[in-house]
Write a protein that holds these residues in place. Structure first.
Motif, PDB file in Angstrom:
ATOM      1  N   GLY A 146      54.775  42.746  13.688  1.00 14.89           N
ATOM      2  CA  GLY A 146      54.902  41.929  14.427  1.00 14.89           C
ATOM      3  C   GLY A 146      54.803  41.935  15.838  1.00 14.89           C
ATOM      4  N   ASP A 147      54.898  43.537  16.525  1.00  9.76           N
ATOM      5  CA  ASP A 147      54.996  43.265  17.184  1.00  9.76           C
ATOM      6  C   ASP A 147      53.594  42.962  18.181  1.00  9.76           C
ATOM      7  N   TYR A 148      53.026  42.253  19.237  1.00  8.36           N
ATOM      8  CA  TYR A 148      51.683  42.622  19.942  1.00  8.36           C
ATOM      9  C   TYR A 148      51.911  42.521  21.346  1.00  8.36           C
ATOM     10  N   ASP A 149      52.838  43.058  21.695  1.00  9.66           N
ATOM     11  CA  ASP A 149      52.961  43.482  22.412  1.00  9.66           C
ATOM     12  C   ASP A 149      53.401  44.630  23.421  1.00  9.66           C
ATOM     13  N   CYS A 150      52.850  45.966  21.981  1.00  9.17           N
ATOM     14  CA  CYS A 150      53.274  47.165  22.125  1.00  9.17           C
ATOM     15  C   CYS A 150      52.070  47.850  23.493  1.00  9.17           C
ATOM     16  N   ALA A 151      52.293  48.789  23.823  1.00  8.92           N
ATOM     17  CA  ALA A 151      51.300  49.078  25.474  1.00  8.92           C
ATOM     18  C   ALA A 151      50.237  50.219  24.757  1.00  8.92           C
ATOM     19  N   LEU A 152      49.214  49.787  25.155  1.00  7.89           N
ATOM     20  CA  LEU A 152      48.026  50.203  24.801  1.00  7.89           C
ATOM     21  C   LEU A 152      47.033  51.763  25.153  1.00  7.89           C
ATOM     22  N   PRO A 153      47.231  52.778  24.677  1.00  8.34           N
ATOM     23  CA  PRO A 153      46.654  53.710  25.547  1.00  8.34           C
ATOM     24  C   PRO A 153      45.267  53.641  27.037  1.00  8.34           C
ATOM     25  N   ASP A 154      45.973  54.353  28.192  1.00  6.95           N
ATOM     26  CA  ASP A 154      45.032  54.632  28.843  1.00  6.95           C
ATOM     27  C   ASP A 154      43.663  55.352  28.980  1.00  6.95           C
ATOM     28  N   ALA A 155      42.903  54.983  28.309  1.00 13.26           N
ATOM     29  CA  ALA A 155      41.525  55.915  27.677  1.00 13.26           C
ATOM     30  C   ALA A 155      40.933  56.964  28.799  1.00 13.26           C
ATOM     31  N   LYS A 156      40.763  58.005  29.183  1.00 11.01           N
ATOM     32  CA  LYS A 156      39.309  58.271  29.684  1.00 11.01           C
ATOM     33  C   LYS A 156      38.322  58.195  29.378  1.00 11.01           C
ATOM     34  N   THR A 157      38.223  58.002  28.567  1.00 12.10           N
ATOM     35  CA  THR A 157      36.529  58.394  27.693  1.00 12.10           C
ATOM     36  C   THR A 157      35.863  57.441  27.006  1.00 12.10           C
ATOM     37  N   MET A 158      34.711  57.004  26.897  1.00 11.53           N
ATOM     38  CA  MET A 158      33.882  55.576  27.101  1.00 11.53           C
ATOM     39  C   MET A 158      34.213  55.756  25.531  1.00 11.53           C
ATOM     40  N   GLU A 159      34.224  56.156  24.637  1.00 10.40           N
ATOM     41  CA  GLU A 159      34.149  56.140  23.414  1.00 10.40           C
ATOM     42  C   GLU A 159      35.754  55.571  22.801  1.00 10.40           C
ATOM     43  N   VAL A 160      36.416  56.060  23.331  1.00 11.72           N
ATOM     44  CA  VAL A 160      37.808  56.060  22.881  1.00 11.72           C
ATOM     45  C   VAL A 160      38.680  54.438  23.689  1.00 11.72           C
ATOM     46  N   PRO A 170      45.594  59.118  22.980  1.00 12.91           N
ATOM     47  CA  PRO A 170      45.367  58.105  22.751  1.00 12.91           C
ATOM     48  C   PRO A 170      45.094  57.219  21.515  1.00 12.91           C
ATOM     49  N   LEU A 171      44.502  57.834  20.587  1.00 13.26           N
ATOM     50  CA  LEU A 171      44.672  57.587  19.053  1.00 13.26           C
ATOM     51  C   LEU A 171      45.869  57.461  18.933  1.00 13.26           C
ATOM     52  N   LYS A 172      46.797  58.363  18.612  1.00 14.99           N
ATOM     53  CA  LYS A 172      47.832  58.690  18.293  1.00 14.99           C
ATOM     54  C   LYS A 172      48.750  57.160  19.174  1.00 14.99           C
ATOM     55  N   GLN A 173      48.621  56.671  20.185  1.00 14.42           N
ATOM     56  CA  GLN A 173      49.532  55.804  20.806  1.00 14.42           C
ATOM     57  C   GLN A 173      48.468  54.442  19.988  1.00 14.42           C
ATOM     58  N   LEU A 174      47.147  54.458  19.328  1.00 13.45           N
ATOM     59  CA  LEU A 174      46.443  53.782  19.155  1.00 13.45           C
ATOM     60  C   LEU A 174      47.447  52.914  17.646  1.00 13.45           C
ATOM     61  N   THR A 175      47.541  54.542  17.346  1.00 11.32           N
ATOM     62  CA  THR A 175      48.518  53.960  15.582  1.00 11.32           C
ATOM     63  C   THR A 175      49.708  53.656  16.377  1.00 11.32           C
ATOM     64  N   ARG A 176      50.564  53.943  16.919  1.00  6.80           N
ATOM     65  CA  ARG A 176      51.790  53.698  17.478  1.00  6.80           C
ATOM     66  C   ARG A 176      51.308  51.585  17.575  1.00  6.80           C
ATOM     67  N   ALA A 177      50.338  51.681  18.056  1.00  6.33           N
ATOM     68  CA  ALA A 177      50.276  50.191  18.625  1.00  6.33           C
ATOM     69  C   ALA A 177      49.957  49.077  17.235  1.00  6.33           C
ATOM     70  N   PHE A 178      49.366  50.195  16.528  1.00  6.89           N
ATOM     71  CA  PHE A 178      48.262  49.577  14.927  1.00  6.89           C
ATOM     72  C   PHE A 178      50.262  48.702  14.186  1.00  6.89           C
ATOM     73  N   LYS A 179      50.909  50.055  14.281  1.00  9.94           N
ATOM     74  CA  LYS A 179      51.970  50.231  13.040  1.00  9.94           C
ATOM     75  C   LYS A 179      52.884  49.027  13.754  1.00  9.94           C
ATOM     76  N   SER A 180      53.158  48.368  14.611  1.00  7.14           N
ATOM     77  CA  SER A 180      53.611  47.966  15.656  1.00  7.14           C
ATOM     78  C   SER A 180      53.368  46.592  15.257  1.00  7.14           C
ATOM     79  N   MET A 181      52.223  46.621  15.695  1.00  9.80           N
ATOM     80  CA  MET A 181      51.443  44.765  15.374  1.00  9.80           C
ATOM     81  C   MET A 181      51.704  44.377  13.751  1.00  9.80           C
ATOM     82  N   SER A 182      51.979  46.008  12.897  1.00  9.95           N
ATOM     83  CA  SER A 182      52.069  45.233  11.484  1.00  9.95           C
ATOM     84  C   SER A 182      53.821  44.609  10.975  1.00  9.95           C
TER      85      SER A 182
END
Lengths: 617, 260
Positions: free
Chosen positions: A190-204, A176-188
């Motif tokens: 200008g892409d605000y619609d990159c899919a976010l991970p479906d986290a299975k743990t409370m913290e993530v 999930p963190l990797k996917q989140l990193t991709r979302a961060f990069k996409s956001m930087s």
């Protein structure tokens, strides 16, 4: 921005940690536990055997005393049969005779054989001795096999546990963190619609949800910023357009004022007081013109329309130009301006010639204006202090100087400094424009000053490289004189296209004063008409006109000329002073462009330049 | 005993000399008594005693209807209660032997004068009673008897050198492992005696006694039951007679008998 690649990943850390734990456990098992268990086992088995042997001795004691050897033999035989580790047993009588066994006793011990001796009667150690030879190899081997099996099982359990933990780490956190990193990069990007991970743990999941929330806010903020920027740009553009329009509107009457003042000044019949009043009109008009020029520059800088073209500039030529241009002002303010001698091998600098002259003249005029009477201004050139390959031009004056606070504000727009600022004319944006221009030319500008000891303004510009366009050194006056001799003014046919009546009259008067004759047209349409019937050497056209403007007129003429193989010199002459206006004129096909108000000298130079190049061509 | 007339089944108590541990006696005798019950229709109860003295007392009291004992006990039992021998092993005579260590210099019992000699127990017939009588009466030597419980103990004591000589019987020596036998040498044998008889108390009905004797003789003829008897040991059951045992009185064993 994303430096995570340089640091170890969670998976790598987990794998390394897990491997180290397993290796550590194996090492502990091999180096400590198993050998130690072996020792403990040996001691324990020996102790147990000794204990058992003592018990056996106890049960044999009475039998030996009653000499019931059959019972002794039976007891010992059954005991030996029951204990596989007990290899052989010997019973010695008080006098050392072997009572058991019947066979010959083998004294020598084999590897790992252990000899245990107990007295038959602990209270009478001479009553006899029981000797037992034991060997625990088989028992230990069995036990060690058990320990090794147990250890392997433990390690497998630990490995399984660690594998589960790593799996959880990888699938529940790292992925999930990797996917989140991709979302961060996409956001930087200008892409605000990159899919976010479906986290299975409370913290993530919490991190993902926080990120989503932050991304929404950033997107909203970004949209607001874009909106604000667009609004500001539109507003700035509107302002620039307004200033540009106003500049045009102001220049048109100013053209008449300055032009006629100039004409009037050459009238020798004027009385001295009339000449003085005319001087005031001219000075005021020129001040107004400078004001409009500065405003135009500011507008151009703000709308990013101002451009510079860097070329080779020889400092000696630059200083010569400036010395000529600033001399009248220096005389007026009774200030001595001294330009340093230029070494012959001084390299050229890379800058826009017009803009650099503008900056230096601005610094010089400030140095003169803010100086004391009979003061001095020196202009020097040295290698740049903070630039590897550059020159530093310093303009030092003997004025009142600036405080530290003033030094920091002096390049801000509309800041007019100094104790006598109010008494000195100026817009307060000259230095601000100078700073912008120098920076556009990849240079730096600054000031150092001690109040009461004058100020020293400096600019640093890079020296020219072979890439920079070479600019032929131009001496305006010399060129003027040389060209003037080549053209017969009276034979030139000039068509003046101008809608403003005052300006028509002015330009007619100026041309006449210069020795030219001309034909007039009120707009582009009329001019085109005349062009088609008469062949003119030169057309001097206003740009902004009713019916047909100067640009359209030029384009039409150039279109017609493409068929008849002619090239009439066309000079654009307009109150549109923006560089974009000049560019538009050149693109339409004009040979030159002069900005109103136009002095006689400007007019003559432009006409002669155009005709000289015409003759050369 | 319950006497309930001829051809009527009766309950009899049986005693066995406790030369061996009770467990072994039970293992050997239980199937034999069961077989006797099957063959005679009577019921037999094995009565155990903790040791020789108790056994001898029981004989003195006439506690057993049938009793298996050594020949000297048979003489005493007849004297005290009128027990009469019924059956004995006809295969091997009981012979006492005197053994020394194989490497011993002793070859003649005369050389044992003043020495210590081991015996199983004072009243063991061949090994002890008759041997001691012979050594004193025939060889006229004096010695110190030491009793070491069992025949194997006698042999082991001699073999390991704990004692110069020991008294046993031929049959038990032959039962010892070869390694032990090899370490011993026989230097004297006593006169032969008839082996242990099974005797009957005079209160037992003569018909029942005959039935038991016949059954035993019959069992000796049949291989399966003969195998049971072999463990007593009674290889070949033959009828026993009182006079065959009374001769022991004449040998003067009485004075060597030890009352416990």
């Amino acid at each position: 921005m994303f430096r995570s690649n340089q640091k170890p990943s969670i998976i790598r850390i987990s794998l390394i940690s897990a491997s180290m734990i397993v290796l550590f456990i194996i090492a502990i098992k091999l180096l400590y536990t198993i050998p130690r268990q072996n020792d403990i086992l040996n001691e324990s088995l020996t102790a147990t055997s000794q204990q058992s042997l003592q018990q056996l001795a106890g049960s044999l004691r009475n039998l030996l005393f009653t000499r019931d050897l059959a019972q002794v033999y039976e007891t010992v035989d059954s005991t030996l049969a029951a204990n596989t580790s007990w290899l052989r047993l010997q019973i010695l009588s008080r006098d050392g005779r072997q009572i058991y066994p019947l066979t010959t006793w083998q004294d020598a011990l084999q590897n790992d054989d252990i000899l245990i001796e107990v007295p038959v009667d602990p209270t009478d150690v001479e009553a006899g001795l029981i000797r037992l030879v034991v060997n625990f190899t088989a028992a230990k081997s069995q036990f060690q096999t058990l320990i090794i099996q147990q250890s392997i099982f433990q390690i497998l359990v630990i490995m399984a546990t660690l594998t589960t933990v790593i799996w959880l780490t990888v699938y529940q956190i790292s992925r999930p963190l990797k996917q989140l990193t991709r979302a961060f990069k996409s956001m930087s990007e200008g892409d605000y619609d990159c899919a976010l991970p479906d986290a299975k743990t409370m913290e993530v999941d919490q991190i993902v949800r926080d990120f989503a929330e932050a991304r929404r806010e950033i997107q909203q903020y970004q949209q607001n910023l874009v909106q604000l920027r667009d609004d500001a740009n539109r507003s700035n553009q509107a302002k620039s357009n307004f200033i540009s329009r106003m500049s045009h509107e102001l220049r048109t009457p100013l053209n008449s004022i300055l032009g006629f003042s100039e004409m009037l000044g050459s009238d020798t019949d004027l009385k001295p007081e009339q000449l003085a009043r005319l001087g005031v009109i001219t000075t005021s008009g020129q001040h107004l013109l400078r004001l409009i020029d500065d405003l135009l520059d500011i507008a151009g800088l703000q709308s990013e329309k101002l451009q510079v073209t860097n070329e080779h500039i020889a400092i000696s030529a630059l200083f010569e130009d400036c010395q000529n241009l600033i001399a009248p002002m220096a005389t007026l303010h009774q200030v001595t301006v001294k330009f340093a001698d230029i070494p012959a091998d001084l390299p050229a600098i890379s800058a826009d010639a017009t803009r650099l002259r503008q900056v230096l003249l601005n610094l010089l005029s400030n140095a003169i204006k803010y100086n004391r009477k009979h003061g001095w201004v020196t202009v020097t050139v040295t290698p740049a202090e903070e630039m590897a390959h550059g020159l530093r031009i310093e303009v030092e004056d003997s004025g009142a100087g600036l405080s530290e606070q003033e030094c920091s504000r002096v390049f801000m727009p509309f800041e007019r400094l100094g104790r006598h600022a109010s008494a000195i004319d100026g817009t307060g944006i000259g230095l601000s424009i100078s700073k912008e221009l120098v920076e556009l030319m990849h240079g730096r500008i600054g000031v150092k000053s001690i109040p009461g000891h004058g100020a020293c303004f400096w600019i640093e510009l890079p020296t020219a490289t072979p890439d920079t366009t070479a600019n032929p050194t131009r001496n305006i006056d010399a060129e003027h004189i040389r060209v003037a001799g080549d053209v017969d003014k009276k034979l030139l046919t000039i068509l003046v296209v101008e809608d403003n009546q005052f300006n028509q009259k002015l330009i007619q008067a100026q041309l006449a004063a210069l020795g030219f004759s001309c034909t007039l047209a009120a707009d582009g349409l009329e001019a085109l008409e005349r062009y088609q019937h008469t062949e003119f050497d030169l057309i001097l056209t206003d740009i902004k006109m009713p019916n047909m403007d100067g640009l359209e007129l030029t384009r039409r003429i150039r279109a017609l000329e493409a068929d008849n193989n002619r090239h009439t010199r066309i000079i654009g002459c307009s109150a549109n002073a923006m560089e974009s206006d000049q560019l538009a004129a050149v693109l339409a096909g004009t040979d030159d462009y002069i900005v109103k108000p136009v002095s006689k000298a400007d007019l003559e130079r432009a006409i002669l330049n155009a005709m000289r190049s015409h003759q050369n061509s | 005993m319950v006497v309930s007339g001829t051809a009527v089944s009766a309950d009899f108590s049986v005693g066995v000399v406790p030369q061996f541990e009770a467990q072994r006696i039970n293992t050997v005798w239980r199937p034999i008594l069961d077989e006797l019950s099957t063959r005679t229709g009577h019921t037999f109860h094995l009565r155990g005693e903790p040791g020789i003295p108790a056994f001898e007392q029981a004989i003195g009291h006439g506690d057993y209807d049938f009793v298996y004992m050594n020949p000297w006990h048979a003489v005493i039992a007849n004297e005290l209660q009128g027990y009469v021998p019924l059956v004995k092993d006809g295969d091997l005579m009981l012979t006492g032997i005197l053994v020394v260590a194989e490497d011993s210099p002793v070859t003649d019992p005369m050389a044992l004068d003043g020495q210590e000699i081991v015996f199983p127990s004072p009243n063991a017939l061949g090994a002890s009673l008759l041997m001691r009588a012979d050594l004193q009466q025939i060889f006229g030597i004096r010695f110190t008897p030491v009793y070491v419980q069992t025949h194997p103990s006698v042999y082991l004591n001699v073999a390991v050198g704990s004692s110069v000589a020991g008294g046993g019987v031929r049959s038990t020596l032959l039962e010892q492992p070869p390694i032990l036998q090899e370490k011993l040498r026989i230097i004297y044998e006593t006169r032969d005696m008839f082996p242990h008889p099974l005797a009957v108390h005079p209160r037992v009905d003569g018909e029942a006694a005959s039935q038991v004797m016949d059954a035993l003789l019959q069992m000796g003829q049949e291989s399966a039951s003969a195998e049971l008897l072999r463990h007593i040991p009674m290889i070949k059951p033959v009828p026993a007679h009182l006079h065959e045992y009374l001769i022991l009185k004449e040998w003067g064993l009485g004075e060597f008998y030890v009352q416990e």
